[in-house]
Design an enzyme around this catalytic site. Structure first.
Site, PDB file in Angstrom:
ATOM      1  N   GLN A 103     -76.584 -93.414 -13.139  1.00  0.00           N
ATOM      2  CA  GLN A 103     -75.515 -92.531 -12.644  1.00  0.00           C
ATOM      3  C   GLN A 103     -74.149 -93.106 -13.012  1.00  0.00           C
ATOM      4  O   GLN A 103     -73.129 -92.464 -12.803  1.00  0.00           O
ATOM      5  CB  GLN A 103     -75.595 -92.410 -11.122  1.00  0.00           C
ATOM      6  CG  GLN A 103     -76.885 -91.782 -10.629  1.00  0.00           C
ATOM      7  CD  GLN A 103     -77.054 -92.008  -9.135  1.00  0.00           C
ATOM      8  OE1 GLN A 103     -76.590 -91.224  -8.321  1.00  0.00           O
ATOM      9  NE2 GLN A 103     -77.720 -93.080  -8.755  1.00  0.00           N
ATOM     10  N   HIS A 121     -74.553 -89.028 -15.623  1.00  0.00           N
ATOM     11  CA  HIS A 121     -73.212 -88.515 -15.327  1.00  0.00           C
ATOM     12  C   HIS A 121     -72.242 -88.726 -16.492  1.00  0.00           C
ATOM     13  O   HIS A 121     -71.032 -88.766 -16.296  1.00  0.00           O
ATOM     14  CB  HIS A 121     -72.655 -89.177 -14.055  1.00  0.00           C
ATOM     15  CG  HIS A 121     -73.334 -88.718 -12.797  1.00  0.00           C
ATOM     16  ND1 HIS A 121     -73.405 -89.483 -11.649  1.00  0.00           N
ATOM     17  CD2 HIS A 121     -73.988 -87.563 -12.507  1.00  0.00           C
ATOM     18  CE1 HIS A 121     -74.061 -88.802 -10.706  1.00  0.00           C
ATOM     19  NE2 HIS A 121     -74.429 -87.652 -11.208  1.00  0.00           N
ATOM     20  N   CYS A 132     -61.899 -77.802 -27.872  1.00  0.00           N
ATOM     21  CA  CYS A 132     -62.690 -77.740 -29.113  1.00  0.00           C
ATOM     22  C   CYS A 132     -63.876 -78.707 -29.107  1.00  0.00           C
ATOM     23  O   CYS A 132     -64.586 -78.812 -30.103  1.00  0.00           O
ATOM     24  CB  CYS A 132     -61.801 -77.997 -30.329  1.00  0.00           C
ATOM     25  SG  CYS A 132     -61.233 -79.703 -30.458  1.00  0.00           S
ATOM     26  N   CYS A 148     -55.799 -83.895 -27.649  1.00  0.00           N
ATOM     27  CA  CYS A 148     -56.572 -83.749 -28.889  1.00  0.00           C
ATOM     28  C   CYS A 148     -55.617 -83.403 -30.030  1.00  0.00           C
ATOM     29  O   CYS A 148     -54.474 -83.005 -29.805  1.00  0.00           O
ATOM     30  CB  CYS A 148     -57.575 -82.619 -28.668  1.00  0.00           C
ATOM     31  SG  CYS A 148     -58.623 -82.253 -30.075  1.00  0.00           S
ATOM     32  N   CYS A 150     -55.783 -80.821 -31.558  1.00  0.00           N
ATOM     33  CA  CYS A 150     -55.476 -79.407 -31.332  1.00  0.00           C
ATOM     34  C   CYS A 150     -54.499 -79.233 -30.159  1.00  0.00           C
ATOM     35  O   CYS A 150     -54.198 -78.109 -29.773  1.00  0.00           O
ATOM     36  CB  CYS A 150     -56.761 -78.603 -31.111  1.00  0.00           C
ATOM     37  SG  CYS A 150     -57.489 -78.819 -29.468  1.00  0.00           S
ATOM     38  N   SER A 189     -76.865 -95.197  -3.352  1.00  0.00           N
ATOM     39  CA  SER A 189     -77.000 -94.715  -1.976  1.00  0.00           C
ATOM     40  C   SER A 189     -77.946 -93.519  -1.927  1.00  0.00           C
ATOM     41  O   SER A 189     -78.306 -93.067  -0.841  1.00  0.00           O
ATOM     42  CB  SER A 189     -75.628 -94.349  -1.415  1.00  0.00           C
ATOM     43  OG  SER A 189     -75.000 -93.402  -2.252  1.00  0.00           O
ATOM     44  N   ASN A 213     -81.445-102.986  -3.038  1.00  0.00           N
ATOM     45  CA  ASN A 213     -80.162-102.578  -2.465  1.00  0.00           C
ATOM     46  C   ASN A 213     -79.752-103.585  -1.398  1.00  0.00           C
ATOM     47  O   ASN A 213     -80.602-104.301  -0.859  1.00  0.00           O
ATOM     48  CB  ASN A 213     -80.291-101.173  -1.838  1.00  0.00           C
ATOM     49  CG  ASN A 213     -78.946-100.470  -1.674  1.00  0.00           C
ATOM     50  OD1 ASN A 213     -78.020-100.996  -1.065  1.00  0.00           O
ATOM     51  ND2 ASN A 213     -78.845 -99.267  -2.230  1.00  0.00           N
TER      52      ASN A 213
END
Ligand code: OAD
Length: 250
Positions: A103, A121, A132, A148, A150, A189, A213
């Site tokens: 994650q 993620h 783009c 960018c 662009c 978690s 953990n």
């Protein structure tokens, strides 16, 4: 501090499993000085991630989001893998770890040497254009907020609050979770969906689920078979050393 018996139990389970995967969260990078989302310390005491890292904040007020992002990305650029990341890289070299679903967006599993990593993620080493889809390396970041060619806004190539999981990462993760016979759930978690459903998929498919953990989580003893309570950077190297002693069954 977990007992030698608990470490040996995990090592025996890993040695006899045929398809081991790891599912990691922010806790594995705490010892690399990257602050977790829930709990004390670091960036998130000053910036609420659900506000600053929400896609609507980013679109409506990019300067505000980028204030937090610039600080976070600076941390990530400097961070180095810790003994927990390195232990998982070693487990892959021993051909005992099929893949890591993470994650985290910090790229530390890849820096440690793991070659099979699913970035659930996204990964902050890239910036992506909102218009783009062109990608840039984080290292090339100059202006803030970056733009960018662009002239549209660039966003770190990570999943913000309010955004869906990239379909390929979701599909591959669900498939790996459904096929594994042992899942190591490390430093998460286990509350943010849909990531938190992956240990449940593994459990339903009959896998052994081992948590590492600092403390129990909502899945401890319900989805996970047992918890090894301690710092990932201390527990994982011990587990990997113990796997070597038990012997590796392919
Ligand atoms: P959390 O910050 O929610 O949880 C970190 C977990 O790591 C907690 O259970 C801690 O007890 C544990 N922990 C802390 N230090 C540890 C250590 N040294 N060794 C072992 N465990 C330790 O982080 P995640 O579960 O990763 O999503 O959070 C999941 C998602 O929530 C993140 O990916 C992020 C966030 O919203 C997005 O950005 C989309």
């Amino acid at each position: 501090m977990p007992t030698e018996e608990t470490i040996k139990r995990a090592a025996r389970d890993i040695a006899k499993a045929k398809r081991v995967i790891a599912f990691t969260g922010a806790g594995i990078s705490v010892e690399s000085e990257i602050a977790p989302f829930r709990g004390k310390g670091g960036l998130w005491e000053r910036y609420n991630p659900e506000e600053y890292a929400h896609i609507s904040t980013f679109r409506n007020n990019p300067e505000k989001s980028w204030q937090m992002l610039a600080e976070m990305l600076e941390h990530i650029k400097k961070a180095k893998p810790n003994p927990a990341h390195l232990a998982l890289a070693e487990l892959e070299k021993m051909r005992k770890l099929r893949c890591i679903i993470t994650q985290n967006v910090d790229n530390l599993h890849q820096k440690a040497g793991n070659t099979s990593v699913i970035d659930f993620h996204g990964n902050a080493r890239w910036l992506v254009c909102l218009e783009c889809d062109r990608k840039y390396k984080l290292d090339d970041l100059e202006e803030i907020p970056p733009r960018c060619e662009c002239r549209a806004l660039l966003k770190p190539d990570v999943v913000f609050f309010g955004e869906p999981i990239p379909i390929d990462a979701l599909r591959r993760s669900q498939e790996e979770a459904g096929k594994c016979d042992l899942m190591l759930v490390i430093g998460t978690s286990a509350v943010i969906q849909p990531a938190a459903s992956l240990p449940i998929i593994a459990k339903r498919a009959g896998a052994t689920v081992i948590e590492i953990n600092l403390e129990p989580t909502p899945i401890t003893g319900i989805v996970s078979d047992y918890l090894i309570e301690g710092k990932a950077g201390e527990v994982l190297p011990r587990v990997v050393e113990a796997v070597k002693k038990v012997g590796i069954r392919e």
